[in-house]
Scaffold this motif. Structure first.
Motif, PDB file in Angstrom:
ATOM      1  N   SER B 119       0.690  -1.234  -0.042  1.00 22.61           N
ATOM      2  CA  SER B 119      -0.020   0.052  -0.066  1.00 22.61           C
ATOM      3  C   SER B 119       0.895   1.366  -0.131  1.00 22.61           C
ATOM      4  O   SER B 119       0.550   2.406   0.682  1.00 22.61           O
ATOM      5  N   GLY B 390      -4.376   8.397  -2.014  1.00 28.25           N
ATOM      6  CA  GLY B 390      -5.448   8.153  -1.346  1.00 28.25           C
ATOM      7  C   GLY B 390      -6.406   6.908  -2.078  1.00 28.25           C
ATOM      8  O   GLY B 390      -6.083   6.545  -3.115  1.00 28.25           O
ATOM      9  N   CYS B 391      -7.581   6.775  -1.552  1.00 30.67           N
ATOM     10  CA  CYS B 391      -8.506   5.963  -2.204  1.00 30.67           C
ATOM     11  C   CYS B 391      -8.557   6.243  -3.740  1.00 30.67           C
ATOM     12  O   CYS B 391      -8.758   5.684  -4.580  1.00 30.67           O
ATOM     13  N   THR B 393      -6.786   7.329  -5.676  1.00 32.06           N
ATOM     14  CA  THR B 393      -5.705   7.084  -6.625  1.00 32.06           C
ATOM     15  C   THR B 393      -6.094   5.988  -7.661  1.00 32.06           C
ATOM     16  O   THR B 393      -5.876   5.484  -8.719  1.00 32.06           O
ATOM     17  N   LEU B 394      -7.292   5.238  -7.144  1.00 35.99           N
ATOM     18  CA  LEU B 394      -7.878   3.942  -7.874  1.00 35.99           C
ATOM     19  C   LEU B 394      -8.401   4.364  -8.935  1.00 35.99           C
ATOM     20  O   LEU B 394      -8.994   3.614  -9.910  1.00 35.99           O
ATOM     21  N   ALA B 465      -9.809   8.162   4.144  1.00 30.27           N
ATOM     22  CA  ALA B 465     -10.708   6.961   3.979  1.00 30.27           C
ATOM     23  C   ALA B 465      -9.845   5.399   3.518  1.00 30.27           C
ATOM     24  O   ALA B 465      -9.890   4.583   4.179  1.00 30.27           O
ATOM     25  N   MET B 466      -8.822   5.984   2.902  1.00 29.67           N
ATOM     26  CA  MET B 466      -7.873   4.741   2.464  1.00 29.67           C
ATOM     27  C   MET B 466      -7.118   3.922   3.792  1.00 29.67           C
ATOM     28  O   MET B 466      -7.272   2.706   3.707  1.00 29.67           O
TER      29      MET B 466
END
Lengths: 1005, 553
Positions: B119, B390-391, B393-394, B465-466
């Motif tokens: 991660s 962070g999220c 990035t998805l 969030a991540m």
């Protein structure tokens, strides 16, 4: 052990529970978890090691794991390489489908089932049964406990400890979940040991009830047969499909998109769709994703809930598979539709090269939930021509259709084999190669039937129901099906209304006492006519009451002021008031408990403006009764003529005697008529006065009692063998019940002649798909009734003919379809021969044996016709033939083994015969001859009189002699042929034909 | 004696709590996040930081966290600061300089490396940074050691007057095992200024004259650090056969696993404390002919052992020789193979399975933001789309493909500014609210000052969030105020709600701002579904309430 699942499935909770139990023993524990980015809907796993000695590594080396414990089947396979030789896989069979290329669920489960040591449990279902779907992980722990080095008690206590903070209820739910899992796993392993396949054992485990699952003892598995075809979907497949449906529902859509249909049919293992990617309006297709398409070209399809038929709406583009072209064409496609439709995106699909072009190169298969019949399935020629072909080809030839709950895949395959589609697809017609294997078709039908029976029905609050799901067309590649388009729709399926108490209907047909309300004291209103009818039929006045306030007696019948004032419960109340009084009267019937059944005569309920309130009030009152013990009274009507019952000695038909002869003295002939329209019945009775029905029921609007109810009760009676049924529309699922009833009666040897009115294009609105268009309610009704064993009539006159033939011949034996025919007119014999085959019949003119020919020659000689008449079949006796010649020839033909049934026709204008009213009153006529012959023979027989009103006395005389009389010879052959074909099919024996060697061994021609 | 089944992170947290810390300072980052969360849980269970005598709230970033801890140490109290490896890059300035100022109250830095990049953006090895700063570093190999060494690190820090690093790796952070814990140190007077005397201000004020003196002190302390490494007992030397294995931290477990009952035949040097003890190393090398160095992360020990020229006459194997892989984390199979003791025949073949990559959650607000951004940006031939960590990035994955960079925390805004100065247009950057507070404000001050031609999306989902939905320091209206305060033109500052039904409107706003030749800031604001959803919102759709309107006639 390895714990595996998808982020959020709670595998760490499994690990915690095992750890707690291991700690209690003072064992060492090492557990590696996955946190962070991987938790976002991706695959997650955890290594857990427990031992009674020191552990070093947190991770497990390849081939060193004792168990894989998985909350998801695909994930369980991901770690099998870590398993040791005796390693066990324990997995939930519930697929978590959040990727586009999820393989068929059964394929995944099959792969697991190949592992020497494995357990599959339906964790989601068991968790729900235990009290909470969220306890699925604990179900899996329970299943795994069989193979853990800890006792069940230790683990269950650990579960309790883990959830202790959440309260007793949560603890007990999870304890149950644990036990369910453990017992289901034990049962599964036991089943496998007894020789069941994984699929069969899972089906069996699904049947275990909660007590068996919660018991301390594991349930005993039955012995499984080696080959065990299981038709319906497995729980795992259903679960996966449900996931897709739930997502559609939660998106607030009712339409399924093409790729979602693909996913469903793929999940249930029916078909592998072509490579496809759904690109939302605001997304882009990456060059890498595009490169993965196997074809040189791709198809772009607009995805919109407003565009149903994409090809008609210019919603499909074929283009080269290069990035720029695709991007350009996608933009153009979206722009073209954006103004007029809600565009969700574009489906990019692999271009499938068709192996065959033109008609017959494609297949269509669809299922649909219908209001009247429940789920249905249809299959036929696919593509844009589907509807056209279905309309223009005769029924059954373009499309095979059936009620899905009433048919197996194999039976449907048999139906499909009769279609032109099958002829073409299997390469039986010129210019066609076999396009698809029978096995592939069967697999596809099985999947669709399963989907229909599982999802196109009322499923309560479980999940949304499927209204329609279809693939049109399928193309073919290497004899396998390739779907090229699909659509589907969610729709709440109809609920089955509560059943009517049919014992009360039996009383209605033969009531001990009758009350009538709405009788005028002086005038001849409907009520008064009915009262008079009842009395006229011989019903004892003492057993009749008139409900009328302020009168003591009418026509010698005692009056009571109200229904409630009846001294005790009456079997039947006839209501002949105005419609506006119905709600109060029906409510009184229900509240007072003084009547078991009622016939509601008045019309104008629910059909005219302002009367819908009345209808609703009546419905509500009936429903109130239904909710009580015994189900309350039953009601016929409203808007009906009611009932004529010969055995019940009453008649509520308010038709004056001078307009319809009631023939009250005549005994019933075993015929019953059930009709939604009263006028239809009386018209038929007027046309064929001699029908003398035992029972006649005009069912009306079916606010309560339905057609299937009436048919069931009437059909069970010993004094009825033939039933004429006229239907316009059905109550919810009553069409289905009607088909079931027809099947029961048909199997019991009774004949149902059926006319279905209302061939409107129901359900063919813009939102409906091909399935609705090619298998509308009428089509299904007709196909279903025929399959169930009814004699289906297309016209009113056909209905009369079939009814008459069936009634007259019910006691005869139908051995085959070889007709003997005779007439005194040449045109008739030619016309008969021209009518031998049709949509519903295929009969033959019998080839006469030499012995028969000799006998016929001698009969002709005796009657002086030897030189005029050739011995052949049909026999043209010429106008010179008289009654004696007729008698001789008919007797010979009936006595011939090569003849199964006989048509005797006469053009009565012949001077050689007694045919006018005056003539037949004086001498022995053809009617007398045939009545005798008919009584002697067990072969079906019909008479034909093709002439005008002057000869009605002859016709009536024939009918009174027990003969069915047709009024033209060609129709006679068609109807008689249909009847014979039907009787032979019902006996489910191969009918005798000219090809078949006759019992006497006479060679056929 | 208390015992618990603890994650490595939790063991560190308990070690620090039992060592009597007064504060734990951190910014969330996998795999270190659970250290602070565990301490926060401890604080919460005692009714708040005053009652607990322990402050443990999230800091804006790692640099801030380190400095807060340093301040607590200055005030004479024990402080823990935790972060992931790349977080230490952010905190590098105070970290390196704190070695010069020294610690007063015990100051311990727990830093978690992420070999295999489960991660993270790289797999840098923090031991190099401890050596670079010349401070002691402890490396636990299991959860028990994580607890023990953390406690010891505070004593060591106060004894030697330097911050001490605890080096962790993901696999230890996120693995659970039984840990026995000792009696906690007393902490009754925690909220009073420390019992320790206040440092001499000249020692902590690094003007050149002081800095030179303090640096000399640091250098002069090194022999003492080495001596401690040799004698503390934390490093273990066992001489047996001529084949030797040098291990450190977690790697030791794999070695022990692989050696199994043959452990007695093999010489083992197990390092848990740095600097590397040269005396032990010398004796080990003299004894063994063949040495395998097994360490998690970069070949730190192996490089020191080899120097530039290697050790004549000795075969030294490790990551440099390819006997162990140079990248990714170790596992029992890799180590066993390197030691010539393959564990077992490899199990069943892995079937070719559909992969299941992580993806934005169903209903994630970021998905709606990206759809709107991509539709508006679709009007341009080649928009540049910088992003952050962070999220969101998805968003790099299909179907969005809305992310073209993810370099370091806060980089997107500065990179966007840079690209715009090269003439690119439009330049878009997406950054989460927490990342923005971490290190997005500083570059935005510059961008606002220069009215850079960029469009900044601060994706406000009200949480971090991540890493598991930790509090965010700048979200909601506070974020708007911050942006105004940083000098963003209110005419080009928009708050939109990323929802499917707002898609058209949002696209329109974005389209307009992309066309604006200057700084625009758009805040797509909608809470992360994981913090918003009330507990019983799991809805079972009922057929009766089905949204379909078509009903059979």
């Amino acid at each position: 052990m390895i714990l595996a699942g998808v982020g959020g499935q709670g595998i760490l909770t499994i690990a915690k529970a095992i750890s707690i139990a291991a700690v209690k023993r003072g064992w060492s524990i090492k557990q590696a978890e996955v946190h962070g980015m991987s938790q976002r809907g991706g695959a997650v796993q955890s290594h857990l090691r427990i031992a009674d000695h020191e552990l070093h590594s947190d991770l497990i080396g390849a081939g060193r794991a004792d168990m894989v414990i998985a909350a998801e089947p695909l994930e369980s396979l991901r770690y099998t390489h870590l398993l040791g030789e005796d390693g066990v896989v324990v997995s939930s069979d519930a697929a978590f489908v959040n990727i586009g290329n999820y393989p068929p669920v059964e394929q995944v489960l099959e792969q697991i089932s190949y592992l020497p040591n494995h357990v599959l449990v339906d964790a989601e279902r068991l968790a729900r049964a235990a009290g909470s779907g969220r306890a699925a992980n604990i179900v899996i722990l329970g299943a795994a406990s069989l193979h853990l080095p800890l006792t069940a008690d230790e683990l269950e206590d650990a579960v309790a400890e883990l959830f202790a903070a959440k309260g007793d209820k949560v603890v007990s739910v999870n304890r149950r979940a644990f036990r369910f899992g453990r017992n289901a796993a034990a049962a599964y392993e036991d089943g496998l040991r007894r020789g069941g396949t994984s699929r069969a054992v899972r089906h069996w485990v699904e049947t275990l009830d909660e007590d068996q699952l919660a018991a301390a003892e594991r349930p005993d598995a039955p012995v499984f047969d080696v080959v065990e075809p299981v038709d319906r979907l497995s729980g795992a497949e259903a679960h996966a499909v449900e996931g897709t449906l739930t997502r559609v529902f939660e998106d607030g859509r009712s339409q399924l998109f093409e790729h979602e249909v693909y996913q469903i049919v793929q999940l249930v293992g029916a078909i592998d769709p072509p490579h496809h990617v759904f690109v939302r309006t605001d997304e882009l297709l990456s060059p890498e994703a595009l490169a993965r398409f196997p074809s040189e070209r791709v198809v772009l399809k607009i995805v919109s809930p407003d565009v149903v038929h994409k090809s008609d709406a210019d919603g499909i583009v074929f283009c080269r598979k290069d990035d720029e072209t695709v991007r350009h064409e996608m933009t153009r496609l979206i722009r073209r539709h954006q103004g007029s439709a809600r565009v969700e995106g574009v489906l990019v699909v692999e271009f499938v090269e068709r192996e065959q072009h033109g008609l017959g190169g494609e297949l269509f298969v669809g299922v649909r939930g219908t209001r009247e019949f429940g789920p249905i399935i249809a299959a036929g020629l696919g593509g844009v021509d589907t509807e056209y072909l279905a309309r223009s080809m005769r029924p059954g030839l373009a499309v095979a259709k059936a009620v899905a709950t009433d048919i197996t895949a194999e039976q449907f395959m048999d139906l499909f084999r009769q279609t032109a589609a099958y002829d073409m697809l299997s390469g039986r017609t010129r210019g066609h190669r076999r396009a698809v294997s029978d096995g592939e078709l069967l697999r596809c039908f099985r999947a669709f039937i399963s989907l229909a029976t599982r999802f196109c029905v009322d499923r309560g609050d479980v999940c949304p129901d499927v209204g329609e799901l279809e693939v049109n067309p399928f193309s073919f590649r290497n004899q396998r099906l390739v779907p090229l388009d699909g659509r589907g729709r969610l729709q709440t399926a109809v609920h089955r209304p509560p059943a009517r108490p049919l014992d009360k209907v039996e009383k209605l047909l033969e009531p001990g006492r009758i009350a009538v309300v709405g009788v005028s004291a002086k005038g001849r209103n409907f009520g008064r006519i009915i009262l008079d009818n009842v009395i006229e039929c011989g019903f004892e006045r003492d057993n009749i009451r008139v409900i009328r306030d302020g009168a003591d007696e009418i026509a010698g019948v005692a009056c009571v002021p109200s229904i409630s004032a009846l001294p005790e419960p009456f079997d039947l109340l006839v209501v002949a008031t105005g419609a506006d009084q119905l709600p109060a009267l029906v409510a009184e019937c229900v509240e007072s408990g003084k009547v078991h059944s009622a016939i509601l005569i008045p019309g104008g309920v629910g059909e005219t403006e302002g009367s819908t309130d009345i209808e609703q009030a009546v419905r509500d009152a009936i429903a109130k009764g239904r909710a009580r013990d015994g189900g309350g009274p039953v009601f016929v009507g409203p808007n009906c003529l009611g009932v004529q019952s010969r055995p019940g000695r009453y008649d509520t038909f308010f038709i004056p005697e001078n307009k319809l002869a009631k023939r009250r003295g005549e005994p019933g002939r075993g015929v019953a008529l059930i009709s939604q329209s009263g006028a239809f019945i009386v018209s038929r009775m007027s046309v064929v006065e001699t029908l003398d029905p035992t029972l006649t029921i005009s069912i009306g609007n079916q606010l309560d009692l339905t057609l299937s109810d009436a048919l069931r009760v009437v059909g069970r009676r010993d004094d009825v063998h033939t039933i004429g049924l006229y239907a316009e529309g059905f109550n919810d699922l009553d069409g289905l019940d009607l088909l079931t009833t027809i099947r029961e009666l048909s199997e019991a040897g009774k004949t149902v002649v059926f006319y279905k009115a209302g061939r409107t294009e129901q359900g063919r609105d813009a939102a409906a798909g091909h399935t609705a268009a090619v298998a509308g309610d009428y089509d299904i009704c007709e196909a279903g009734a025929e399959a169930a064993g009814a004699l289906v009539a297309d016209t009113f006159s056909e209905f009369e003919r079939l009814l008459e033939i069936a009634a007259a011949n019910h006691a005869k034996t139908a051995r085959g379809v070889r007709l003997g025919a005779m007439s005194n007119a040449g045109f008739e014999t030619v016309g008969m021969a021209d009518s031998l085959a049709g949509r519903r019949h295929r009969v033959e003119i019998a080839t006469l044996a030499d012995a028969t020919r000799e006998r016929l020659s001698s009969v002709l000689g005796d009657n002086g016709l030897a030189r005029l008449v050739n011995v052949r079949n049909p026999m043209d006796l010429t106008p010179m033939a008289g009654e004696a010649a007729y008698e001789g020839v008919a007797r010979t033909l009936l006595g011939a083994d090569e003849i199964d049934a006989l048509i005797v026709s006469c053009v009565p204008l012949s001077p050689a015969m007694a045919t006018t009213g005056a003539e037949i009153a004086e001498s022995r006529s053809l009617a007398d001859v045939l009545a005798e012959l008919n009584a002697e023979t067990d072969k079906p027989l019909v008479a034909v009189v093709d002439a005008g009103a002057a000869f009605e006395p002859l016709v009536t005389r024939l009918r009174e002699g027990g003969l069915a009389v047709m009024r033209s010879s060609d129709n006679a052959v068609r109807s008689f042929g249909t009847y014979l074909t039907h009787r032979c099919a019902r006996a489910s024996e191969e009918p005798l034909t000219n090809e078949t060697r006759t019992p006497t061994g006479t060679p056929g021609g | 004696m208390r015992a618990g089944l603890l994650l490595g992170d939790e063991a560190v947290a308990n070690g620090a709590i039992d060592a009597g810390i007064s504060g734990a300072f951190s910014y969330p980052g996998t795999p270190a996040t659970e250290i602070t969360e565990c301490i926060q849980d401890y604080v919460a269970r005692r009714g708040g930081w005053r009652q607990a005598g322990l402050f443990a709230e999230w800091s804006a970033n790692e640099k801030v966290a380190y400095e807060e801890a340093l301040g607590m140490s200055y005030a004479g109290r024990r402080a823990l600061v935790c972060m992931k490896h790349v977080g230490l890059n952010v905190a590098m300035d105070p970290f390196v300089n704190s070695a010069l100022t020294g610690a007063n109250g015990g100051l311990v830095l727990a830093v978690a490396d992420d070999p295999s990049m489960h991660s993270s953006q790289n797999e840098q090895d923090s031991r190099f940074l401890a050596e670079f700063a010349q401070v002691p570093c402890f490396e636990p190999g299991d959860q028990q050691q994580a607890y023990d060494l953390t406690r010891a690190a505070f004593d060591e820090s106060e004894r030697i007057g330097l911050p001490v690093m605890i080096r962790l790796v993901t696999r230890l952070c996120h693995s659970r095992a039984g840990v026995r814990m000792g009696e906690p140190n007393a902490r009754e007077e925690a909220l009073k200024p420390g019992p320790r005397p206040r440092p001499d201000p000249n020692d902590w004020t690094l003007v050149p004259i002081n800095a030179r003196r303090r640096f000399r002190r640091l250098v002069e302390l090194q022999p003492e650090l080495i001596e401690d490494s040799e004698t503390s007992g934390r490093n273990r030397l066992r001489l047996a056969g001529p084949h030797g294995v040098i291990t450190a931290g977690l790697a030791h477990n794999y070695v022990a696993e692989a050696l199994g009952e043959t452990a007695d035949e093999v010489s083992v040097l197990r390092i848990s404390q740095y600097p590397i003890p040269p005396g032990m190393l010398r004796r080990f090398v003299d004894h063994c002919d063949e040495i395998t160095v097994v360490e998690e992360g970069y070949p730190f020990i192996e490089k020191r052992l080899n120097g530039l020229l290697g050790v004549p006459g000795k075969a030294i194997r490790g990551k440099l020789t390819g006997d162990l892989p140079a990248t990714g984390e170790l596992n029992p199979d890799i180590v066993a193979a390197a030691l010539g003791r393959p564990l077992a025949p490899v199990g069943a073949m892995v079937p070719d399975l559909a992969s299941r990559p992580p993806q934005l959650c169903k209903g994630c607000p970021h998905a709606d933001s990206f759809r709107a951004i991509m539709e508006a940006a679709g009007a341009y031939a080649d928009p540049i789309l910088f992003s952050d960590i962070g999220c969101y990035t998805l968003g790099v994955m299909p179907p969005f493909r809305a992310v073209q960079s993810c370099v370091d925390m806060g980089s997107s805004i500065a990179m966007a500014h840079g690209a715009s100065r090269a003439g690119a247009h439009p330049v878009v950057c997406t950054i989460g609210d927490s990342t923005f507070a971490h290190s997005g404000m500083t570059p935005l001050i510059g961008a606002a000052h220069h009215d850079a031609d960029i469009t900044v999306f601060v994706l406000d989902n009200s949480t971090t969030a991540m890493t598991g939905a930790q509090d965010s320091l700048a979200c909601g209206e506070r974020l708007v105020s911050v942006l105004r305060g940083l000098g963003v033109d209110p005419g080009h500052l928009h708050v939109i709600e990323p929802r499917p039904q707002n898609h058209g409107d949002n696209v329109e706003i974005i389209r307009r701002e992309l066309g604006h030749r200057g700084l625009s800031v758009i805040i797509p604001r909608r809470a992360c579904i994981h913090i918003k959803r009330p507990p019983q919102q799991v809805r079972v759709p009922s057929a009766g309430s089905c949204a379909c309107e078509t009903v059979e006639p």
